[in-house]
Motif scaffolding. Structure first.
Motif, PDB file in Angstrom:
ATOM      1  N   ALA A   2      44.627  30.218  59.309  1.00 21.43           N
ATOM      2  CA  ALA A   2      44.954  30.483  58.600  1.00 21.43           C
ATOM      3  C   ALA A   2      45.206  30.170  56.496  1.00 21.43           C
ATOM      4  CB  ALA A   2      46.937  30.566  58.446  1.00 21.43           C
ATOM      5  N   LEU A   3      45.124  28.656  56.849  1.00 20.50           N
ATOM      6  CA  LEU A   3      45.317  28.053  54.969  1.00 20.50           C
ATOM      7  C   LEU A   3      43.751  28.216  54.278  1.00 20.50           C
ATOM      8  CD1 LEU A   3      47.266  24.642  56.099  1.00 20.50           C
ATOM      9  CD2 LEU A   3      48.035  26.067  54.407  1.00 20.50           C
ATOM     10  N   GLU A   4      42.778  28.047  55.240  1.00 20.63           N
ATOM     11  CA  GLU A   4      41.261  28.683  55.018  1.00 20.63           C
ATOM     12  C   GLU A   4      40.789  29.646  54.319  1.00 20.63           C
ATOM     13  OE1 GLU A   4      39.398  27.116  58.247  1.00 20.63           O
ATOM     14  OE2 GLU A   4      39.521  24.779  57.862  1.00 20.63           O
ATOM     15  N   GLY A   5      41.987  30.330  55.380  1.00 24.84           N
ATOM     16  CA  GLY A   5      42.073  32.090  54.870  1.00 24.84           C
ATOM     17  C   GLY A   5      42.395  32.262  53.303  1.00 24.84           C
ATOM     18  N   MET A   6      43.687  31.543  53.169  1.00 24.85           N
ATOM     19  CA  MET A   6      43.782  31.555  52.086  1.00 24.85           C
ATOM     20  C   MET A   6      43.122  31.043  50.656  1.00 24.85           C
ATOM     21  SD  MET A   6      47.071  32.990  51.449  1.00 24.85           S
ATOM     22  CE  MET A   6      47.252  32.448  49.761  1.00 24.85           C
ATOM     23  N   VAL A   7      42.167  30.266  50.796  1.00 20.28           N
ATOM     24  CA  VAL A   7      41.368  30.199  50.084  1.00 20.28           C
ATOM     25  C   VAL A   7      40.579  30.836  49.491  1.00 20.28           C
ATOM     26  CG1 VAL A   7      39.917  28.886  48.969  1.00 20.28           C
ATOM     27  CG2 VAL A   7      41.638  27.531  50.440  1.00 20.28           C
ATOM     28  N   ARG A   8      40.056  32.354  50.910  1.00 18.44           N
ATOM     29  CA  ARG A   8      39.079  33.059  50.554  1.00 18.44           C
ATOM     30  C   ARG A   8      39.438  34.198  50.155  1.00 18.44           C
ATOM     31  NH1 ARG A   8      37.356  28.622  53.777  1.00 18.44           N
ATOM     32  NH2 ARG A   8      34.699  28.795  54.298  1.00 18.44           N
ATOM     33  N   TYR A   9      40.763  34.215  50.062  1.00 19.36           N
ATOM     34  CA  TYR A   9      41.715  35.426  49.552  1.00 19.36           C
ATOM     35  C   TYR A   9      41.900  35.688  48.554  1.00 19.36           C
ATOM     36  CZ  TYR A   9      45.730  38.638  48.102  1.00 19.36           C
ATOM     37  OH  TYR A   9      46.060  38.905  47.781  1.00 19.36           O
ATOM     38  N   ASN A  10      42.205  34.556  48.360  1.00 15.25           N
ATOM     39  CA  ASN A  10      42.348  34.067  46.214  1.00 15.25           C
ATOM     40  C   ASN A  10      41.081  34.521  45.885  1.00 15.25           C
ATOM     41  OD1 ASN A  10      42.647  33.474  44.107  1.00 15.25           O
ATOM     42  ND2 ASN A  10      41.939  31.530  43.956  1.00 15.25           N
ATOM     43  N   LEU A  11      39.619  34.230  46.557  1.00 18.70           N
ATOM     44  CA  LEU A  11      37.748  34.601  46.114  1.00 18.70           C
ATOM     45  C   LEU A  11      37.767  35.859  45.628  1.00 18.70           C
ATOM     46  CD1 LEU A  11      36.008  31.059  46.696  1.00 18.70           C
ATOM     47  CD2 LEU A  11      37.222  31.603  44.828  1.00 18.70           C
ATOM     48  N   GLU A  12      38.268  36.167  47.404  1.00 18.74           N
ATOM     49  CA  GLU A  12      38.309  37.857  47.422  1.00 18.74           C
ATOM     50  C   GLU A  12      38.489  38.905  46.319  1.00 18.74           C
ATOM     51  OE1 GLU A  12      39.028  39.427  51.739  1.00 18.74           O
ATOM     52  OE2 GLU A  12      37.301  38.060  52.254  1.00 18.74           O
ATOM     53  N   ARG A  13      39.910  38.543  45.414  1.00 20.90           N
ATOM     54  CA  ARG A  13      40.172  38.775  44.904  1.00 20.90           C
ATOM     55  C   ARG A  13      39.520  39.485  42.881  1.00 20.90           C
ATOM     56  NH1 ARG A  13      45.434  36.915  42.597  1.00 20.90           N
ATOM     57  NH2 ARG A  13      44.295  34.471  42.277  1.00 20.90           N
ATOM     58  N   ILE A  14      38.537  38.857  43.008  1.00 23.96           N
ATOM     59  CA  ILE A  14      37.229  38.577  41.890  1.00 23.96           C
ATOM     60  C   ILE A  14      36.017  38.687  42.875  1.00 23.96           C
ATOM     61  CG2 ILE A  14      38.738  37.653  40.273  1.00 23.96           C
ATOM     62  CD1 ILE A  14      36.944  34.987  41.074  1.00 23.96           C
ATOM     63  N   ASP A  15      35.620  39.238  43.972  1.00 25.11           N
ATOM     64  CA  ASP A  15      33.774  39.865  44.749  1.00 25.11           C
ATOM     65  C   ASP A  15      33.970  41.411  43.945  1.00 25.11           C
ATOM     66  OD1 ASP A  15      34.316  37.285  45.959  1.00 25.11           O
ATOM     67  OD2 ASP A  15      34.382  38.213  47.597  1.00 25.11           O
TER      68      ASP A  15
END
Length: 425
Positions: free
Chosen positions: A412-425
């Motif tokens: 889930a902690l790793e997923g938070m990092v990816r969620y953040n970048l998905e906001r600008i995909d």
């Protein structure tokens, strides 16, 4: 991957000698002069963690990243920390398409913890003054993802597994509540400074009760959170969180003193972003690890995770200020630029476009000049370079998590990092 050179970057204070392992570039925002980090060089030793198999994992979390299941140790500056075997993971932009990451799904593993927190928030603010209580209800009731306390719970549970702790302590839970109170107090003050009328689709506290009450409400929450913090009776955590409140003020002063300043450098922007955003997240994640009683090197890596995640979040927010519509943002697009707050996309664009400097230094006095400046930022590559910066910090955050054993909480902690970048995909 971006490459930048930082020379003798040092904050006003000296701080903990934080470990920054596995850097993808030779720069980092820390509370000490920046040191060059050896890239990809680790001296590995083995210890008793051995192979850990992931017993169960939420499907929505697991799809974020497939990771190795062994966690041998390495020595960094003489301190042992657990890291995954093999090269440090770097996020791959060229993976096959998948469904967007849901914050709700990421936080599902700590949903009960968050539910308890929501019940406690209003009660710990106190009911001495009906107006203050009403102000608290206004902003706590406005929703929000509760990202910071969720990170406290995720790190708490991920690090608790290292020491065999079966349940969270009362200190873990109180820390999450304190962090959300401090964050809320900062939002109330930010809305006053920014003259914002809406927050999360609701009228702001100062819009309803006036500036005087809003400032006092924010002050009260800072004071109340400090009282609860003192009652934790952990000097290291008290110093850590108290520093955050100072950082908030430092960040606002730094921003106010550099408005419309086209000579502002990227490292100054990152320091300001650390003060305003990343400091609280870093203190949250480190404080959670401290209350799990893990090795100090692990708690330092949790600090680095929070710092790098926080910086990445701020850069992404600053990108969205140019790429999203006013309806999506809840405010006019380019509002930071209009106020003279120069963020990463603008700083990068200024390196290529002299015309942009002219427009900014004129403080957009002519009709259409702001729209022209926004267009230059978009066409000059400023957005793309800022995106690279956000990804660079995200990669560092992923590396910082290697000290944790495999679990749904680490995923889930790793997923938070990816969620953040998905906001600008």
């Amino acid at each position: 991957m971006m490459s930048m050179t930082w020379h003798n970057l040092e904050f006003v204070r000296t701080g903990l000698d934080l470990v920054s392992c596995g850097c993808s570039s030779n720069n980092s925002v820390d509370r000490f002069p920046v040191r060059n980090c050896a890239k990809g060089v680790h001296r590995s030793v083995r210890r008793g963690y051995g192979a850990r198999k992931l017993a169960s994992c939420q499907r929505d979390i697991a799809r974020c990243l497939a990771l190795p299941t062994k966690t041998p140790e390495t020595l960094v500056n003489g301190a042992s920390i657990v890291i995954a075997q093999g090269p440090a993971p770097v996020m791959d932009e060229k993976v096959e398409s998948r469904s967007p990451i849901s914050v709700t799904n990421l936080f599902q593993v700590v949903a009960d913890d968050l539910q308890t927190l929501n019940k406690n928030l209003l009660s710990i603010v106190g009911a001495e003054n009906p107006v203050l209580m009403s102000a608290a209800e206004q902003i706590f009731g406005a929703g929000g993802k509760r990202m910071r306390p969720a990170l406290v719970f995720l790190v708490s549970r991920a690090t608790a597994e290292i020491v065999g702790l079966k349940e969270l302590t009362k200190e873990h839970r109180r820390l999450a509540e304190i962090i959300e109170m401090i964050h809320t107090a900062s939002l109330i003050h930010d809305d006053v400074l920014d003259e914002s009328d809406m927050r999360r689709g609701k009228e702001t506290v100062h819009q309803i009760y006036g500036t005087r009450v809003a400032v006092l409400a924010g002050d009260f929450m800072f004071a109340q959170s400090s009282w609860y913090l003192a009652n934790l009776e952990n000097l290291e955590v008290i110093k850590l969180i108290s520093q955050v409140i100072k950082d908030f003020a430092s960040g606002e002063i730094k921003q106010a003193s550099s408005l419309f300043d086209c000579d502002v450098e990227l490292e100054e922007y990152l320091i300001k972003s650390y003060y305003k955003t990343a400091s609280l997240i870093a203190a949250s994640t480190k404080g959670a690890a401290i209350f799990s009683s893990v090795n100090s090197s692990v708690s330092e890596q949790m600090y680095q995770y929070g710092k790098n995640l926080g910086l990445s979040f701020q850069v992404v927010d600053d990108i969205l200020d140019f790429t999203q519509s006013a309806e999506q943002l809840g405010k006019p697009a380019g509002s930071d630029l209009a106020k003279g707050n120069l963020t990463a996309p603008v700083i990068f664009a200024l390196e290529k476009e002299p015309k942009l400097r002219e427009l900014i230094e004129s403080e957009f006095c002519e009709t259409g000049s702001l729209d022209e400046a926004i267009g230059i930022v978009k066409s000059s590559g400023g957005i793309e370079r800022a995106r690279d910066l956000a990804k660079e910090k995200a990669d560092l955050a992923i590396r910082n998590l290697q000290c944790l054993p495999q679990s749904t909480f680490r995923l889930a902690l790793e997923g938070m990092v990816r969620y953040n970048l998905e906001r600008i995909d």
